[in-house]
Design a protein around this motif. Structure first.
Motif, short mmCIF file in Angstrom:
data_model
loop_
_atom_site.label_atom_id
_atom_site.label_comp_id
_atom_site.label_asym_id
_atom_site.label_seq_id
_atom_site.Cartn_x
_atom_site.Cartn_y
_atom_site.Cartn_z
N PRO A 195 22.05 6.69 47.13
CA PRO A 195 21.58 5.59 46.27
C PRO A 195 22.56 4.42 46.34
O PRO A 195 23.73 4.59 46.71
N GLY A 196 22.09 3.25 45.97
CA GLY A 196 22.95 2.08 45.90
C GLY A 196 23.99 2.21 44.80
O GLY A 196 23.98 3.17 44.01
N PHE A 197 24.89 1.26 44.72
CA PHE A 197 26.00 1.33 43.78
C PHE A 197 25.52 1.33 42.33
O PHE A 197 24.47 0.77 42.01
N ASP A 198 26.34 1.95 41.44
CA ASP A 198 26.00 1.97 40.02
C ASP A 198 26.23 0.60 39.40
O ASP A 198 26.72 -0.33 40.04
N GLU A 199 25.86 0.49 38.13
CA GLU A 199 25.89 -0.82 37.47
C GLU A 199 27.31 -1.38 37.37
O GLU A 199 27.51 -2.59 37.48
N ASN A 200 28.30 -0.52 37.18
CA ASN A 200 29.68 -1.01 37.09
C ASN A 200 30.11 -1.71 38.38
O ASN A 200 30.69 -2.80 38.35
N LEU A 201 29.82 -1.07 39.51
CA LEU A 201 30.21 -1.67 40.78
C LEU A 201 29.34 -2.88 41.10
O LEU A 201 29.81 -3.84 41.71
N ARG A 202 28.08 -2.84 40.71
CA ARG A 202 27.22 -4.02 40.92
C ARG A 202 27.74 -5.22 40.16
O ARG A 202 27.70 -6.35 40.65
N ASP A 203 28.24 -4.98 38.94
CA ASP A 203 28.81 -6.09 38.16
C ASP A 203 30.05 -6.65 38.85
O ASP A 203 30.26 -7.87 38.86
N ILE A 204 30.87 -5.77 39.44
CA ILE A 204 32.07 -6.24 40.14
C ILE A 204 31.69 -7.05 41.37
O ILE A 204 32.28 -8.09 41.66
N MET A 205 30.66 -6.59 42.10
CA MET A 205 30.26 -7.26 43.34
C MET A 205 29.08 -8.20 43.11
O MET A 205 28.11 -8.21 43.85
N SER A 206 29.18 -9.02 42.08
CA SER A 206 28.07 -9.90 41.71
C SER A 206 28.10 -11.24 42.44
O SER A 206 27.21 -12.06 42.25
N ALA A 207 29.10 -11.45 43.29
CA ALA A 207 29.20 -12.73 44.00
C ALA A 207 27.95 -13.00 44.82
O ALA A 207 27.47 -12.12 45.55
N HIS A 208 27.41 -14.17 44.67
CA HIS A 208 26.23 -14.63 45.41
C HIS A 208 24.98 -13.81 45.09
O HIS A 208 23.99 -13.88 45.82
N ASP A 209 25.03 -12.99 44.03
CA ASP A 209 23.86 -12.20 43.65
C ASP A 209 23.36 -11.37 44.85
O ASP A 209 22.18 -11.36 45.19
N ALA A 210 24.29 -10.65 45.47
CA ALA A 210 23.95 -9.86 46.65
C ALA A 210 22.94 -8.78 46.31
O ALA A 210 22.97 -8.19 45.22
N ARG A 211 22.05 -8.51 47.25
CA ARG A 211 21.06 -7.45 47.10
C ARG A 211 21.71 -6.13 47.51
O ARG A 211 22.23 -6.00 48.61
N ILE A 212 21.69 -5.14 46.63
CA ILE A 212 22.29 -3.84 46.90
C ILE A 212 21.20 -2.79 46.93
O ILE A 212 20.41 -2.67 46.00
#
Length: 591
Positions: free
Chosen positions: A436-453
């Motif tokens: 599965p893709g990254f959890d919400e904590n990591l998604r929040d960290i990698m929010s630059a440019h609103d990348a699609r995960i």
């Protein structure tokens, strides 16, 4: 740091969490003190704003009378704005959408090819490794010949650079260290499209119970047998067991066992949903070498004749799900490009930060203005505890700090790019595939440019082009099990050919690749991709298999002590650039 170039202005704005119109960047760069102007603009815009416009810059300047250069820049910005809002854009000039689009391999005479473009760049200029034509590689040809290694200087490094077709250059492009022209991305974002299928994220139901394994293998068999039943007159195992000796038979099944006889023949046991049946491949048959390509648990079809006692089938032919030879890939309706990268490994002491910076700087130049998508095939960070004594090779020992640093490097990429990423085996997700893709904590960290995960694997459709994104852990399995001429680390795309042939990204269960049982098999290639993109093995390789482009994009990490111990010599700092309208590819080197 002085903000004398548009590239540096864009990077500074991205570091502060802002995207910016090209017209706004042009206005800031043309003022007498761009750094002070940028500060005024940032202070002026609303805290909730994400995109800085030319109007924001004008409002921030207020009564301050701009220089003549700035007034000229404002005029140019108005021209750009008019083009953005009008029916005709720069994109339309280069590649018309619809019936007037150039044919494959053709471009408007006014648009120079990369290898024909003259550039004033010097120093660390990224090098064109080559352009892949519409049929760049014949899978039957030895890859040692087809890649044509040659020694060349590229930027600040040198190495074995694969040369694909005519057009390889040793120093094309513009040096990121110089005042490179900034990209003019005036394309309408509504022209872009990016869709994802086959993502397990949020869909995982596996508990690890026996019933889950039964479900996933049954689903694998049903999906792949459909692709084979049209080629053979399939009979279930139990039906074949009741047939008379000497009759013709055919079966579709998963490979349950492979063993050799005392005479050197091969006994392949196939299993379907009704039972198993043994099939004998004689060593003198012309297709006998195909047995060397078989992996346990993959799906194949055989045709042959039953022995006199009907206890075994003498195989006359063998079939794989495979990519149809008549397959014709999809292409985009306009000239647009995607950068394919993987294995960044931020947090490692060997992460090549300078090479990544050169790549990010190049993305801001006019030469890269058509690169609107960035597809990352896993291993954003080095991770923690992935292999023995890894902590001794870490620059950042905290996994969350690794992702924070990766996010900072991601901000160097132009803010208007569409970014999609999948996880790899070094990332902080479960190791078992599908991941599965990254959890919400990591998604929040990698929010630059609103990348699609999304998950690993995923089928990503980019403006009509189907790109199968898979990190590639199963390549270790394929390379270990198959003969070297069929698959090797030096030629990772050949191992990818095998996965395309089997129509499954990780066929063998219980080996080097951890597989998670789900209600369905997310690892089957139900649709034929136009592009198959992997990473993991840190080796650059690409070629075409039945007109499907297979690309392993190398890495951004220099050789670690662990890699030395297992004889991995990585290909570092390469960025394959894919033309989505022709599926031609140029590989650029930044290390």
């Amino acid at each position: 740091m002085p903000l004398e170039t548009p590239v540096r202005i864009v990077r500074e704005l991205a570091a502060r969490g802002y995207n910016a119109e090209q017209a706004a960047v042009t206005l800031i760069a043309s003022t007498e003190r761009p750094g002070r102007t940028l500060e005024r603009v940032v202070e002026h815009v609303d805290d909730a704003a994400l995109r800085i416009t030319a109007d924001d810059v004008r409002d921030a300047l207020g009564d301050a009378r701009p220089s003549s250069d700035a007034r000229d820049a404002e005029t140019r910005a108005d021209d750009v704005s008019t083009m953005e809002n009008g029916a005709e854009t720069i994109e339309d000039d280069v590649s018309a959408v619809g019936g007037d689009a150039p044919n494959r391999g053709e471009r408007d005479a006014s648009t120079p090819r990369r290898d024909e473009t003259t550039n004033p760049g010097r120093g660390d200029a990224p090098a064109d490794v080559g352009e892949s034509g519409s049929g760049s590689q014949d899978p039957s040809v030895s890859t040692g010949d087809e890649r044509g290694y040659r020694k060349t200087e590229a930027g600040s490094g040198s190495g074995n650079v694969p040369e694909e077709t005519a057009g390889a250059a040793s120093g094309g492009g513009t040096s990121p260290g110089d005042a490179a022209p900034a990209a003019s991305r005036t394309v309408d974002p509504s022209l872009r499209s990016l869709e994802v299928a086959g993502d397990v994220t949020g869909q995982s139901t596996g508990t690890g119970e026996y019933g889950d394994f039964v479900k996933v293998f049954r689903d694998r068999y049903e999906k792949l047998s459909k692709q084979l039943r049209g080629r053979v007159n399939h009979r279930p195992a139990t039906a074949i067991q009741s047939m008379s000796g000497g009759t013709d038979a055919a079966m579709v099944g998963l490979v349950n066992d492979i063993r050799s006889t005392k005479s050197g023949h091969w006994l392949v046991e196939l299993e379907d949903t009704t039972g198993t049946f043994p099939c004998l491949v004689m060593k003198d048959r012309e297709f006998a070498e195909l047995v060397d390509e078989l992996l346990l648990d993959e799906c194949i079809a055989v045709e042959g004749t039953l022995s006199d006692d009907a206890g075994i089938m003498f195989v006359d032919s063998m079939h794989f799900p495979d990519v149809p030879r008549t397959y014709s890939p999809n292409t985009a309706d306009r000239h647009v490009q995607a950068a394919l990268v993987s294995d960044i490994h931020v947090g490692s002491q060997e992460f090549e930060a300078d090479a990544w910076t050169r790549f990010a700087d190049w993305l801001h130049t006019e030469e890269a203005e058509r690169v609107e998508y960035l597809l990352i095939a896993g291993d954003m960070v080095e991770g923690v505890g992935v292999y023995p004594d890894q902590d001794e090779e870490l620059d950042i020992v905290d996994i969350y700090e690794q992702y924070e640093r990766f996010s900072e490097h991601l901000k160097d990429v132009p803010g208007d790019m569409e970014i999609l990423m999948i996880p790899g085996n070094h990332d902080a997700v479960r190791l078992a595939e599908p991941q599965p893709g990254f959890d919400e904590n990591l998604r929040d960290i990698m929010s630059a440019h609103d990348a699609r995960i999304t998950g690993n694997p995923s089928l990503v459709t980019v403006e009509g082009v189907k790109v199968l994104m898979y990190h590639g852990v199963s390549l270790d399995e394929v390379i270990a099990e198959l003969p070297e001429e069929k698959a090797s680390y030096d030629d990772p795309h050949k191992a990818m050919y095998q996965l395309l042939k089997k129509r499954h990204v990780a066929p063998q269960f219980g080996g080097k690749t951890r597989l998670a049982p789900e209600e369905k098999d997310y690892l089957v290639m139900e649709e034929v991709p136009d592009v198959f993109h992997t990473g993991h093995v840190h080796k650059l390789g690409w070629g075409k298999y039945h007109d499907v482009l297979a690309v392993n994009s190398g890495c951004w990490q220099a050789q670690t002590d662990f890699q030395k111990s297992v004889n991995i010599d990585p290909d570092v700092g390469y960025a394959p650039i894919l033309d989505l309208d022709t599926l031609d590819m140029t590989v650029r080197k930044f290390a």
